[in-house]
Design an enzyme around this catalytic site. Structure first.
Site, mmCIF file in Angstrom:
data_model
loop_
_atom_site.group_PDB
_atom_site.id
_atom_site.type_symbol
_atom_site.label_atom_id
_atom_site.label_comp_id
_atom_site.label_asym_id
_atom_site.label_seq_id
_atom_site.Cartn_x
_atom_site.Cartn_y
_atom_site.Cartn_z
ATOM 1 N N ASP A 148 0.832 -1.200 0.000
ATOM 2 C CA ASP A 148 0.000 0.000 0.000
ATOM 3 C C ASP A 148 0.871 1.256 0.000
ATOM 4 O O ASP A 148 1.931 1.274 -0.620
ATOM 5 C CB ASP A 148 -0.909 -0.048 1.244
ATOM 6 N N GLU A 205 18.176 -6.990 10.152
ATOM 7 C CA GLU A 205 18.428 -5.554 10.060
ATOM 8 C C GLU A 205 18.268 -4.874 11.418
ATOM 9 O O GLU A 205 19.009 -3.952 11.751
ATOM 10 C CB GLU A 205 17.475 -4.926 9.038
ATOM 11 N N ASP A 219 23.353 -3.236 4.625
ATOM 12 C CA ASP A 219 22.382 -4.232 4.165
ATOM 13 C C ASP A 219 22.727 -5.569 4.816
ATOM 14 O O ASP A 219 23.345 -6.439 4.214
ATOM 15 C CB ASP A 219 22.413 -4.317 2.637
ATOM 16 N N ASP A 231 21.056 -8.248 5.693
ATOM 17 C CA ASP A 231 20.519 -9.519 5.196
ATOM 18 C C ASP A 231 20.825 -9.755 3.717
ATOM 19 O O ASP A 231 20.423 -10.764 3.139
ATOM 20 C CB ASP A 231 19.010 -9.627 5.450
ATOM 21 N N ASN A 238 19.757 -8.399 0.943
ATOM 22 C CA ASN A 238 18.670 -8.427 -0.050
ATOM 23 C C ASN A 238 18.656 -7.195 -0.938
ATOM 24 O O ASN A 238 17.719 -6.974 -1.703
ATOM 25 C CB ASN A 238 17.309 -8.587 0.641
ATOM 26 N N ILE A 278 18.498 -4.071 0.075
ATOM 27 C CA ILE A 278 17.787 -2.952 0.693
ATOM 28 C C ILE A 278 18.385 -2.710 2.078
ATOM 29 O O ILE A 278 18.443 -3.622 2.905
ATOM 30 C CB ILE A 278 16.279 -3.229 0.811
ATOM 31 N N ASP A 297 18.604 -1.438 5.834
ATOM 32 C CA ASP A 297 17.800 -1.120 7.017
ATOM 33 C C ASP A 297 16.299 -1.282 6.797
ATOM 34 O O ASP A 297 15.493 -0.452 7.237
ATOM 35 C CB ASP A 297 18.097 0.311 7.504
ATOM 36 N N ASP A 298 15.909 -2.356 6.138
ATOM 37 C CA ASP A 298 14.474 -2.639 5.964
ATOM 38 C C ASP A 298 13.959 -3.361 7.213
ATOM 39 O O ASP A 298 13.695 -4.555 7.208
ATOM 40 C CB ASP A 298 14.207 -3.441 4.696
ATOM 41 N N HIS A 344 -3.520 5.928 3.842
ATOM 42 C CA HIS A 344 -4.330 4.808 3.385
ATOM 43 C C HIS A 344 -3.833 3.473 3.915
ATOM 44 O O HIS A 344 -4.604 2.651 4.431
ATOM 45 C CB HIS A 344 -4.343 4.804 1.855
ATOM 46 N N ASN A 355 -13.775 0.509 -6.950
ATOM 47 C CA ASN A 355 -14.779 1.500 -6.545
ATOM 48 C C ASN A 355 -15.477 2.189 -7.708
ATOM 49 O O ASN A 355 -15.846 3.352 -7.600
ATOM 50 C CB ASN A 355 -14.111 2.583 -5.693
ATOM 51 N N SER A 371 -11.269 -0.529 -0.472
ATOM 52 C CA SER A 371 -9.988 -0.522 0.244
ATOM 53 C C SER A 371 -10.174 -0.809 1.719
ATOM 54 O O SER A 371 -9.288 -1.341 2.378
ATOM 55 C CB SER A 371 -9.310 0.849 0.130
#
Length: 544
Positions: A156, A176, A184, A186, A188, A190, A192-193, A215, A307, A375
């Site tokens: 989202d 992380e 990084d 782990d 992957n 990315i 500090d995810d 949202h 919608n 949603s």
């Protein structure tokens, strides 16, 4: 296409619409960008050649054998697709589509959550509800309130992981969390995810899925706001781990390449439930394949139906209508059991309904608000799936989908609009088939009636008809055919005291109208001076 499927927002949150005819606009896509899946493995040498032959390579998704290319924006999209599809190394090419946002706990705001516990209380717009028109959460909570072993990925606009009702139920990437900042840990790709990842800039993902729209936080609160903690609201699952997977920006929109990476991230990190309140774009084979990978991993893919008041059977909406076994499409229902006026529907492509009108939940900044949209409906079912996975951990995503559908509760407002009925958490956990809806006119006695408008009706029509069923306490008219210009040409129903009971407009074939108290119904039909459609045929009246 639209994204956020809340408040009728590309992969707008919930707003999912696909062209119904050849005159409709092309699905929205990032100008000049295309997703290309290659037949052969990607190498640095092949990229050099392909950049010359296909166009500038903006990004690479090596584990999917995909490159994202950018072409001059003046080129015609269909021409590029046709031309490059003939390249010997190209397996699939498609536009880079845009998507948009379109238990009895002691939590003090439970009374505002009619979708969990409806005792007939008014919603945030002061519309009185019907007691019991909810997902039956309170009975379900006596059986199961969730487990920290279950991960729900909210794909989202991100999640406010500092929200007081969410922070204790956030998923964390332990490698992380316990690793070095700025590294990084782990491996992957990315950095500090910790609470999830952001793919808003798909070619440069970050480890910060903090919600800058609201949202995703609203959806998360419905799924898994911490329960029985004496504050705020409660989610369908009191205990769960929510993974923030952001690919929709602060404006509520995101692109296909971001969606692909988001879904694969959630799958790779062990999410059992993927909650998707977004839609848009056209059919994408690469997006379908990403969902298929989640299915292969045993996850369920819950998707908002959209919608646009659209029939998803005849005009597919994505991702809700992909023919992948683990996809569960959810329509929005109001607190009186009627399908929301904005909700998409479909006898085969929409599976169940759930609360989606004036739903109160968490929003960014530690506060709360009431929103509407499919949603808001999908997270109720995602939370239910988390309860089911907690109760029966060995179930696959497809088995969870089948259970939720088979145990959904028949309600009049969804008959003919969805494959099943209202999602029911207690029936799901007990694997019980709910009884027929006693308030559904299809289960009442009927008498023949013959009331019709002209076919087609004329502009500026104004007609009145009367139906009387002597001795009836309630009457519901059956419209065998109903087709008027939506919002402009209307049928209004009144009781014997002149009180307006219902207004109908648009397409409502093979449907009973809202029941009218008493033995008498007045039907008033009016039209404007523009589009003239078939009109209506009333062929029987149900009564009790």
């Amino acid at each position: 296409m639209k994204g956020l499927i809340g408040r009728a927002a590309l992969a707008t949150l919930g707003a999912l619409m696909v062209a119904a005819n050849v005159f409709a606009a092309e699905p929205e896509a990032v100008p000049g960008e295309f997703i290309v899946k290659l037949k052969s493995p990607i190498s640095s040498q092949s990229l050099s050649v392909l950049s010359t032959e296909l166009g500038y390579i903006k990004d690479v998704i090596p584990n999917q054998n995909i490159i994202v290319i950018k072409r001059p924006m003046f080129e015609i999209q269909s021409t590029v697709v046709k031309s490059l599809s003939e390249h010997p190394d190209v397996d699939i090419i498609e536009p880079n589509f845009i998507y948009r946002i379109s238990k009895t706990p002691n939590d003090p705001m439970l009374g505002q959550l009619w979708g969990m516990k409806n005792i007939g209380q008014p919603d945030s717009q002061k519309k009185d509800g019907i007691a019991g028109m909810d997902i039956n959460a309170e009975k379900a909570w006596d059986i199961q309130t969730g487990s920290r072993d279950v991960i729900v990925a909210v794909i989202d606009t991100g999640v406010d992981f500092n929200h007081p009702d969410l922070k204790d139920n956030m998923w964390t990437n332990e490698a992380e969390l316990k690793g070095q900042a700025g590294v990084d840990d782990d491996g992957n790709g990315i950095v500090d995810d910790i609470y999830g990842a952001s793919f808003v800039n798909a070619n440069a993902p970050t480890g910060n899925p903090l919600d800058d729209h609201g949202h995703g936080t609203h959806c998360s609160g419905t799924i898994g706001a911490k329960g029985d903690d004496g504050k705020g609201i409660v989610g369908v699952a009191w205990n769960v781990r929510i993974m923030g997977v952001k690919f929709l920006s602060a404006s509520g929109s995101g692109s296909l390449d971001g969606a692909l990476k988001a879904i694969d991230y959630a799958t790779s990190k062990g999410a059992k439930v993927l909650s998707n309140s977004w839609g848009g774009g056209g059919y994408s084979e690469t997006l379908k394949q990403a969902i298929e990978r989640s299915n292969a991993a045993g996850a369920i893919f819950v998707a908002a139906a959209g919608n646009e008041s659209n029939n998803n059977d005849s005009s597919p909406t994505y991702p809700a209508t992909y023919d992948v076994p683990n996809v569960l499409s959810v329509a929005a229902v109001d607190n009186r059991g009627q399908i929301a006026s904005f909700s998409n529907y479909g006898k085969t492509k929409v599976h169940v309904g759930a609360p989606g009108v004036n739903v109160y939940s968490s929003v960014k900044g530690g506060t709360y608000d009431s929103w509407s949209g499919t949603s808001m409906a999908a997270p109720h079912v995602s939370g239910m799936a988390a309860l089911l996975a907690s109760n029966e951990p060995t179930l696959t995503g497809v088995q969870m989908k089948d259970r939720i559908l088979a145990t959904s509760r028949p309600i009049a407002g969804l008959r003919g609009k969805a494959k099943g009925g209202m999602a029911d958490a207690w029936a799901m956990l007990t694997n019980t088939t709910p009884p027929p809806d006693a308030n559904d006119p299809i289960n009442w006695q009927t008498v023949a009636v013959s009331v019709s408008s002209p076919h087609p009706y004329k502009e500026k029509s104004s007609m009145e008809f009367e139906v009387r069923v002597p001795g009836a306490k309630q009457v519901a008219l059956y419209f065998e055919k109903f087709d008027t210009e939506r919002e402009y040409d209307k049928v209004e129903l009144f009781d014997a005291n002149g009180k307006k009971v219902a207004t109908m407009s648009g397409k409502n074939d093979d449907s009973f109208a809202t029941p009218v108290d008493g033995e008498y119904v007045k039907i008033k039909f009016t039209s404007d001076d523009s589009v003239n459609r078939y009109g209506f045929d009333i062929t029987k009246a149900a009564w009790r």
